[in-house]
Motif scaffolding. Structure first.
Motif, PDB file in Angstrom:
ATOM      1  N   SER A 181      12.237   1.648  56.173  1.00 37.58           N
ATOM      2  CA  SER A 181      12.249   0.112  57.198  1.00 37.58           C
ATOM      3  C   SER A 181      12.581   0.823  58.036  1.00 37.58           C
ATOM      4  O   SER A 181      12.002   0.305  58.949  1.00 37.58           O
ATOM      5  N   SER A 182      12.812   2.607  59.048  1.00 43.11           N
ATOM      6  CA  SER A 182      13.584   2.504  59.626  1.00 43.11           C
ATOM      7  C   SER A 182      11.861   3.675  60.441  1.00 43.11           C
ATOM      8  O   SER A 182      11.908   4.307  61.660  1.00 43.11           O
TER       9      SER A 182
ATOM     10  N   GLY B 216      14.762   6.274  63.740  1.00 38.41           N
ATOM     11  CA  GLY B 216      14.496   5.949  62.621  1.00 38.41           C
ATOM     12  C   GLY B 216      14.190   7.313  61.785  1.00 38.41           C
ATOM     13  O   GLY B 216      14.363   8.378  62.197  1.00 38.41           O
ATOM     14  N   GLU B 217      13.459   7.097  60.207  1.00 36.18           N
ATOM     15  CA  GLU B 217      13.203   8.528  59.043  1.00 36.18           C
ATOM     16  C   GLU B 217      12.398   9.180  60.233  1.00 36.18           C
ATOM     17  O   GLU B 217      11.433   8.624  60.673  1.00 36.18           O
ATOM     18  N   ASN B 218      12.601  10.343  59.859  1.00 40.00           N
ATOM     19  CA  ASN B 218      11.773  11.543  60.186  1.00 40.00           C
ATOM     20  C   ASN B 218      10.787  11.057  58.938  1.00 40.00           C
ATOM     21  O   ASN B 218      10.101  10.778  58.114  1.00 40.00           O
ATOM     22  N   PRO B 219       9.187  11.430  60.333  1.00 38.55           N
ATOM     23  CA  PRO B 219       8.650  10.631  59.713  1.00 38.55           C
ATOM     24  C   PRO B 219       7.723  11.726  58.171  1.00 38.55           C
ATOM     25  O   PRO B 219       6.431  11.525  57.632  1.00 38.55           O
TER      26      PRO B 219
ATOM     27  N   ASP C 277      15.939  16.393  60.900  1.00 37.80           N
ATOM     28  CA  ASP C 277      17.142  15.776  60.623  1.00 37.80           C
ATOM     29  C   ASP C 277      18.269  16.235  60.262  1.00 37.80           C
ATOM     30  O   ASP C 277      19.483  16.448  60.254  1.00 37.80           O
ATOM     31  N   SER C 278      17.924  18.033  59.370  1.00 35.17           N
ATOM     32  CA  SER C 278      18.857  18.907  59.191  1.00 35.17           C
ATOM     33  C   SER C 278      19.949  19.421  59.900  1.00 35.17           C
ATOM     34  O   SER C 278      19.332  20.307  60.923  1.00 35.17           O
TER      35      SER C 278
ATOM     36  N   LYS D 173      16.101  19.175  66.565  1.00 31.24           N
ATOM     37  CA  LYS D 173      16.773  18.155  65.988  1.00 31.24           C
ATOM     38  C   LYS D 173      16.343  16.400  66.455  1.00 31.24           C
ATOM     39  O   LYS D 173      16.373  16.063  67.424  1.00 31.24           O
ATOM     40  N   TRP D 174      16.139  16.067  65.241  1.00 29.48           N
ATOM     41  CA  TRP D 174      15.547  14.665  65.055  1.00 29.48           C
ATOM     42  C   TRP D 174      16.367  14.144  64.904  1.00 29.48           C
ATOM     43  O   TRP D 174      17.377  13.506  64.790  1.00 29.48           O
ATOM     44  N   ASP D 175      16.240  12.713  66.291  1.00 29.34           N
ATOM     45  CA  ASP D 175      17.551  11.874  66.778  1.00 29.34           C
ATOM     46  C   ASP D 175      16.964  10.368  65.425  1.00 29.34           C
ATOM     47  O   ASP D 175      16.823   9.941  65.895  1.00 29.34           O
TER      48      ASP D 175
END
Length: 207
Positions: free
Chosen positions: A61-62, A198-201, A142-143, A191-193
């Motif tokens: 949902s994010s 929200g969640e990585n695309p 995001d890792s 780094k994806w914030d």
């Protein structure tokens, strides 16, 4: 006491954000092609309502929060992510265009892998894909573990090598060899914030 949820209706008798399932249901029940989804916070719901339903269907949902964030990811760019059902388990990874969500590459499923390995391989795959297409744009993951492994040029997994996952270890060796032969710029892998965007695309939407 149940947590407050917020319901976004993109397509229904009335569109908007509703604070109860009863109100949301009135707008979508029996409505052909209704588009709706629940969210845990009003902020997430508001961001989603300003975006498109396609950005959220089958995803956390994010997903899509980055589009309305005060500070946005760099564009154009590539997002990578992995999904693994178990540890070890069936592993997949992929890369997508951050802005459109269009899938650029996908690998797997491979038996007896781990999520960290998949995240590592996804980054290297994105690097080699860019080299092949003569592109020089940021790659988001995001890792933190995978980013660190790529920067040191080694996949520091504790995964046991078996006959089932031999192909994974062959890909790891190939990835490490490529990293040893190529120099990376400091701003190449970012780094994806997740808290902000929200969640990585590239997320597989299986959480």
């Amino acid at each position: 006491m149940a947590r407050q949820k917020y319901y976004v209706v993109w397509k229904g008798r009335k569109t908007g954000i509703f604070t109860s399932w009863a109100e949301c249901e009135k707008q979508v029940k029996g409505f052909v092609g209704a588009q709706f989804k629940s969210f845990e916070s009003e902020v997430d719901a508001e961001a989603a309502y300003l975006a498109n339903y396609d950005d959220y269907i089958g995803k956390a949902s994010s997903s899509g929060m980055w589009k309305t964030a005060s500070i946005k990811p760099l564009l154009p760019s590539i997002c990578v992510d992995a999904a693994c059902s178990g540890a070890p388990g069936v592993l997949e990874y992929r890369g997508v265009n951050t802005e459109t969500g269009d899938e650029i590459f996908r690998a797997g499923p491979y038996a007896d892998g781990t999520n960290n390995v998949g995240e590592f391989l996804a980054i290297v795959h994105a690097l080699t894909w860019q080299e092949k297409h003569n592109l020089h744009i940021p790659i988001y993951s995001d890792s933190e573990n995978a980013i660190a492994w790529v920067n040191t040029g080694q996949c520091r997994t504790k995964l046991k090598h078996t006959s089932k996952n031999a192909i994974i270890f062959a890909i790891i060796r190939s990835a490490e060899n490529w990293l040893a032969e190529n120099e990376l710029s400091e701003d190449k892998i970012l780094k994806w914030d997740t808290p902000l965007w929200g969640e990585n695309p590239a997320d597989f939407g299986r959480k």
